[in-house]
Design a protein around this motif. Sequence first.
Motif, PDB file in Angstrom:
ATOM      1  N   ARG A  13      -4.133 -10.077 -36.541  1.00  0.00           N
ATOM      2  CA  ARG A  13      -2.739 -10.360 -36.155  1.00  0.00           C
ATOM      3  C   ARG A  13      -1.795  -9.278 -36.686  1.00  0.00           C
ATOM      4  O   ARG A  13      -0.928  -8.789 -35.966  1.00  0.00           O
ATOM      5  N   SER A  17       0.322  -7.020 -34.229  1.00  0.00           N
ATOM      6  CA  SER A  17       1.769  -7.174 -34.368  1.00  0.00           C
ATOM      7  C   SER A  17       2.429  -5.812 -34.630  1.00  0.00           C
ATOM      8  O   SER A  17       3.473  -5.488 -34.063  1.00  0.00           O
ATOM      9  N   GLU A  75       0.605 -12.236 -29.447  1.00  0.00           N
ATOM     10  CA  GLU A  75       1.401 -11.115 -29.964  1.00  0.00           C
ATOM     11  C   GLU A  75       1.953 -10.248 -28.830  1.00  0.00           C
ATOM     12  O   GLU A  75       3.087  -9.787 -28.889  1.00  0.00           O
ATOM     13  N   TYR A  78       4.821 -12.018 -27.336  1.00  0.00           N
ATOM     14  CA  TYR A  78       5.972 -11.961 -28.243  1.00  0.00           C
ATOM     15  C   TYR A  78       6.778 -10.689 -27.956  1.00  0.00           C
ATOM     16  O   TYR A  78       8.002 -10.699 -27.967  1.00  0.00           O
ATOM     17  N   GLY A 252       3.824 -17.088 -27.473  1.00  0.00           N
ATOM     18  CA  GLY A 252       4.489 -15.820 -27.810  1.00  0.00           C
ATOM     19  C   GLY A 252       5.951 -15.844 -27.399  1.00  0.00           C
ATOM     20  O   GLY A 252       6.835 -15.394 -28.148  1.00  0.00           O
TER      21      GLY A 252
END
Length: 379
Positions: A13, A17, A75, A78, A252
């Motif tokens: 992650r 990210s 992610e 997001y 996300g």
Amino acid sequence: MDFSLSEEHKLLRQTISRFVKKNIIPLAEEIDAGEEIPSHLLQDIAKQGYFGIRYPEAYGGAGSDMISYIIMVEEMAYGSMSVAAAVSVHTSAGTMPIYRFGSEEQKQKYLVPAIKGEKIGCFALTEPNAGSDVAAIQTTARKVRDGYLLNGSKTFITNALRANYAIVAAKTDFAKGRKGISLFIVDKETPGFQVLRKLSKMSIRGSDTGELIFEECFVPSGALLGEEGKGFDYLKESLVDGRIMTAANCLGVCRAAFDAGLTYARQREQFGQQIGKFQAVNFKLADMAVDLEAARLLVYYSAWLSDVNKERAKEASIAKLFASEAANRIATKAVEIHGGYGIMMEYPVQRLYRDARFLTIGEGTSDIQRLVIGNLLVF
Ligand SMILES: Cc1cc2nc3c(=O)[nH]c(=O)nc-3n(C[C@H](O)[C@H](O)[C@H](O)COP(=O)(O)OP(=O)(O)OC[C@H]3O[C@@H](n4cnc5c(N)ncnc54)[C@H](O)[C@@H]3O)c2cc1C
């Protein structure tokens, strides 16, 4: 019971990210406004190995689990739901049927280059007169010597313009209804296969969506994916994990909209104080947090069920239904918290609000999820 991610998942992650913050978020507005994802971005994503997270090392993948895949998708969404849609379709419906039902030759020809990012795939099921009602598709594949002739049209196809090949659902036997559906892999340059036009949308604008036409399009027998007449069963099998993946996209967007609302509520002052301290705004944030946490639990629970290979059709639909509607609720509240700035194009929150609209439609509408859940409860 242990709700924590493993060290490996946490590291994954953090890495994704970081990649999203550096490479996707700075481009998200441009991708939305220009209705296009730069090709180099998808190549960069491929270079990180993200196209192959779920596939075995033998095909160039990472051989990781569903939780890892869900982390990647969440992610990406997001950072930009448009990018996440392109990546999600390519790494699931655009490749998974080949991995699960394809021959070794098809895997070498399509899956291996798709994992490297050398080929992009799309999945063509929906037609102008057949959306939720999959069995009503009218595209036909007529058996001829050494192959099939495809005729029909497809609409709303993600990656239609960018894709090098399409996995196409067509009826090999019209009389058999859903039992007459088969899947074919069709190369973009095949004579008789044409991308008619790109569709302009208000949601996930950067993800290319197009219409496909097949006119006396000849494909060799080797283009058939799996067995003739098994297409509907293959779709049903693939749909469940596809819904978990879409629910992760929703998560996300939930997070991005929540963060936008919270950040603004802390920054903006009216009547001499942060607006987040007014109970009306504070309660909105509380409701958003409840939706976000519930969506997270449902998404990761269904992904875990996939990893331990447990029955999960109901849980996948529950996760998709809840997370997609939560994304809309959270994004709506985030826009309201922004006041007038919420509808200004220079504030990303309006993009999240528009992108959330797609989520209750794609991979089965909310009411189709209710239908699936209800049927599994009663029958
Ligand atoms: C941006 C975007 C990308 C997409 N990408 C792809 C793709 O890559 N490949 C692909 O094949 N498809 C794709 N789709 C198609 C998508 O899966 C369909 O839009 C979706 O399944 C709904 O079909 P429809 O739009 O024809 O709506 P319809 O099926 O006509 O539904 C219209 C309304 O009727 C309701 N309804 C329909 N049947 C029932 C029922 N039995 N009970 C209760 N309510 C019902 C629906 O819930 C909805 O509210 C995409 C769609 C969009 C918008």
